[in-house]
Design a protein around this motif. Structure first.
Motif, PDB file in Angstrom:
ATOM      1  N   LYS A  78       0.866  -1.181   0.000  1.00 39.04           N
ATOM      2  CA  LYS A  78       0.000   0.000   0.000  1.00 39.04           C
ATOM      3  C   LYS A  78       0.900   1.228   0.000  1.00 39.04           C
ATOM      4  O   LYS A  78       2.029   1.190   0.505  1.00 39.04           O
ATOM      5  CB  LYS A  78      -0.926   0.028   1.220  1.00 39.04           C
ATOM      6  N   THR A  79       0.392   2.323  -0.564  1.00 35.58           N
ATOM      7  CA  THR A  79       1.059   3.612  -0.428  1.00 35.58           C
ATOM      8  C   THR A  79       0.123   4.541   0.327  1.00 35.58           C
ATOM      9  O   THR A  79      -1.098   4.495   0.133  1.00 35.58           O
ATOM     10  CB  THR A  79       1.363   4.226  -1.803  1.00 35.58           C
ATOM     11  N   GLY A  92      -3.095   4.035  -2.709  1.00 37.64           N
ATOM     12  CA  GLY A  92      -3.157   2.922  -3.648  1.00 37.64           C
ATOM     13  C   GLY A  92      -2.708   1.616  -3.031  1.00 37.64           C
ATOM     14  O   GLY A  92      -2.045   1.590  -1.984  1.00 37.64           O
ATOM     15  N   PHE A  93      -3.097   0.544  -3.688  1.00 36.36           N
ATOM     16  CA  PHE A  93      -2.616  -0.805  -3.358  1.00 36.36           C
ATOM     17  C   PHE A  93      -1.958  -1.355  -4.614  1.00 36.36           C
ATOM     18  O   PHE A  93      -2.536  -1.280  -5.699  1.00 36.36           O
ATOM     19  CB  PHE A  93      -3.784  -1.701  -2.932  1.00 36.36           C
ATOM     20  N   ALA A 116       4.904  -2.949   2.637  1.00 34.77           N
ATOM     21  CA  ALA A 116       4.515  -4.292   2.206  1.00 34.77           C
ATOM     22  C   ALA A 116       3.385  -4.795   3.099  1.00 34.77           C
ATOM     23  O   ALA A 116       3.509  -4.786   4.322  1.00 34.77           O
ATOM     24  CB  ALA A 116       5.717  -5.239   2.287  1.00 34.77           C
ATOM     25  N   LEU A 117       2.280  -5.208   2.488  1.00 34.22           N
ATOM     26  CA  LEU A 117       1.160  -5.744   3.266  1.00 34.22           C
ATOM     27  C   LEU A 117       1.268  -7.249   3.421  1.00 34.22           C
ATOM     28  O   LEU A 117       0.513  -7.857   4.181  1.00 34.22           O
ATOM     29  CB  LEU A 117      -0.174  -5.381   2.609  1.00 34.22           C
ATOM     30  N   MET A 196      -5.345  -6.164   3.109  1.00 34.57           N
ATOM     31  CA  MET A 196      -5.410  -4.942   3.914  1.00 34.57           C
ATOM     32  C   MET A 196      -6.550  -5.032   4.917  1.00 34.57           C
ATOM     33  O   MET A 196      -7.479  -5.822   4.766  1.00 34.57           O
ATOM     34  CB  MET A 196      -5.580  -3.726   3.001  1.00 34.57           C
ATOM     35  N   THR A 197      -6.442  -4.229   5.956  1.00 26.78           N
ATOM     36  CA  THR A 197      -7.482  -4.213   6.980  1.00 26.78           C
ATOM     37  C   THR A 197      -8.679  -3.375   6.511  1.00 26.78           C
ATOM     38  O   THR A 197      -8.591  -2.629   5.543  1.00 26.78           O
ATOM     39  CB  THR A 197      -6.957  -3.587   8.286  1.00 26.78           C
TER      40      THR A 197
END
Lengths: 252, 252
Positions: A78-79, A92-93, A116-117, A196-197
DNA sequence: GGACCTCGTTGACTTTTATCAATGCAAATT
DNA sequence: AATTTGCATTGATAAAAGTCAACGAGGTCC
């Protein structure tokens, strides 16, 4: 069987990982798109190796000096941007084949964080060298411009989402976007794990995490999807799409 | 005295208008930034002339084939994206020295509309030729990349605005952004004419026009600005800035 | 100079989403 | 296996912005 499996545990950051565009099955999605074998070899010799990042670690942070852009080889990022007063916007992802770091070109300093996710690998592409090579290889230059332009167009799509859509439309658009991107990478368009959460989804979509959670629940109640924590199965893609075009959905 | 005066009435579109970066007082804001005199001359010979557009006319539309990017010489533009179901998102407002059209590079087709909000002039920069020249002039290539990256960073700022700010914060950010850009062009940072309607501001900020109007009125009641239709005077810039950092504003 | 028309303002009311708070679930740790 | 911890869900309530509607200001066109 799920498309997305965690990497083994690996060192925090490992520079010098051997990578080669010419051997990479992502090359048609990534920077080398459209290059001849010879030119791809020249790009190979420019790529500054790979890096592995464990989940939760930063590829770069806002304020870091800009030197390279990065291509995601595997994993998920993610950013996000932070303001002084602590607000956080996920911008973004990014998944395999996508380019990270172009925010830094303008000021030579990164303006967002890239995290990093899941355990991930990236290719490091030193930007000065890339510019030098792209002035020799026209198709590389042009493709770089396309990649940057695509990012601008993507951002316009996010603005549209944030500016004009209501909560459920935003989430539907988000799920369909992920679905399409997984599909383009050979994974199931209907079943995937969110990396992502709810809070990160909410930040990206301009919603609070509770709103995201409620929208998921309602989609499930309506038989559109099946949700179990981070595991998503889209049951009715066409009907999910109609959520995005309410007028058509009612007239058709 | 207002900084921004309408152009005389002029033909709809006039190709072939003589323009030269080397003679242009916007060159430090625009694409030729940082070029030597010699290189600027080469850029001059590439620029495909200028175009004049009357208020309300389109520079390009979504779906048009992409051939050129454009530099705004004078006037004011908006760009917007439309969805099938009729939703409209303004993605930006552009003024002198700013570059339009980079959305089209990625697919060779424009993805948004660009409309003149007042009588305006642009320079036409054929993109294929620009790529050719930029592979010979490194500083031009690099500056083009910076311009594209700056657009990406700007878009992130808009996402932040749309994703995390409430109505009055959005409007304050919008006014301060205009103020700063007018100031950079030698106009008053405190007093200017809005070229766009409340509805266009609302579309850009993800708000309804009534919400924009109410926010203007409240700013006026609070002594932050003075509004009379499209004429804005910012009375208290510092206090307007504190609206953007509510935490600081309360603690400080 | 008057009528028209677009744009802007304001008010009353509704809808949507945020906030606050409690509870549940599941993976990670010891 | 038990505990901790982070994440997700759900409900009750509040706040923000949207909607609908009326009115007003300014500029434009005959």
């Amino acid at each position: 069987m799920h498309a997305n499996v965690k990497q083994n545990v690996i060192p925090l950051i490992t520079p010098g990982l051997k990578v080669a565009c010419s051997q990479c099955n992502l090359r048609e999605l990534c920077l080398p798109f459209g290059l001849s074998d010879v030119d791809m070899g020249r790009l190979d010799s420019l790529i500054g190796g790979g890096r592995k990042l464990k989940r939760g670690h930063y590829l770069y942070r806002a304020g870091d000096p800009f030197e390279s852009i990065f291509a995601v080889r595997s994993g998920f990022f993610k950013t996000d941007v932070l303001t002084e007063d602590g607000r956080d916007q996920v911008t973004g992802f990014q998944m395999a084949g996508e380019i990270l770091g172009m925010d830094g070109i303008s000021t030579e300093i990164h303006t967002c964080n890239a995290v990093a996710l899941e355990d991930s690998e990236v290719c490091l592409i030193p930007f000065t060298e890339l510019e030098m090579l792209s002035s020799e290889i026209h198709s590389l230059q042009h493709h770089l411009h396309k990649v940057m332009s695509r990012e601008i167009v993507r951002d316009h799509g996010v603005m549209m989402l944030l500016g004009t859509m209501r909560a459920e439309e935003r989430l539907a658009a988000f799920l369909l976007n992920l679905s399409q991107r997984f599909s383009a990478r050979g994974y199931s368009p209907a079943e995937f794990h969110l990396r992502m959460t709810r809070e990160e989804i909410g930040s990206y979509l301009g919603l609070k995490l509770e709103t995201v959670s409620r929208a998921f629940s309602r989609f499930q109640d309506d038989g559109l999807i099946s949700v179990q924590q981070k595991h998503i199965r889209i049951v009715d893609i066409p009907r999910l799409k109609t959520l995005l075009t309410p007028a058509d959905g009612r007239i058709g």
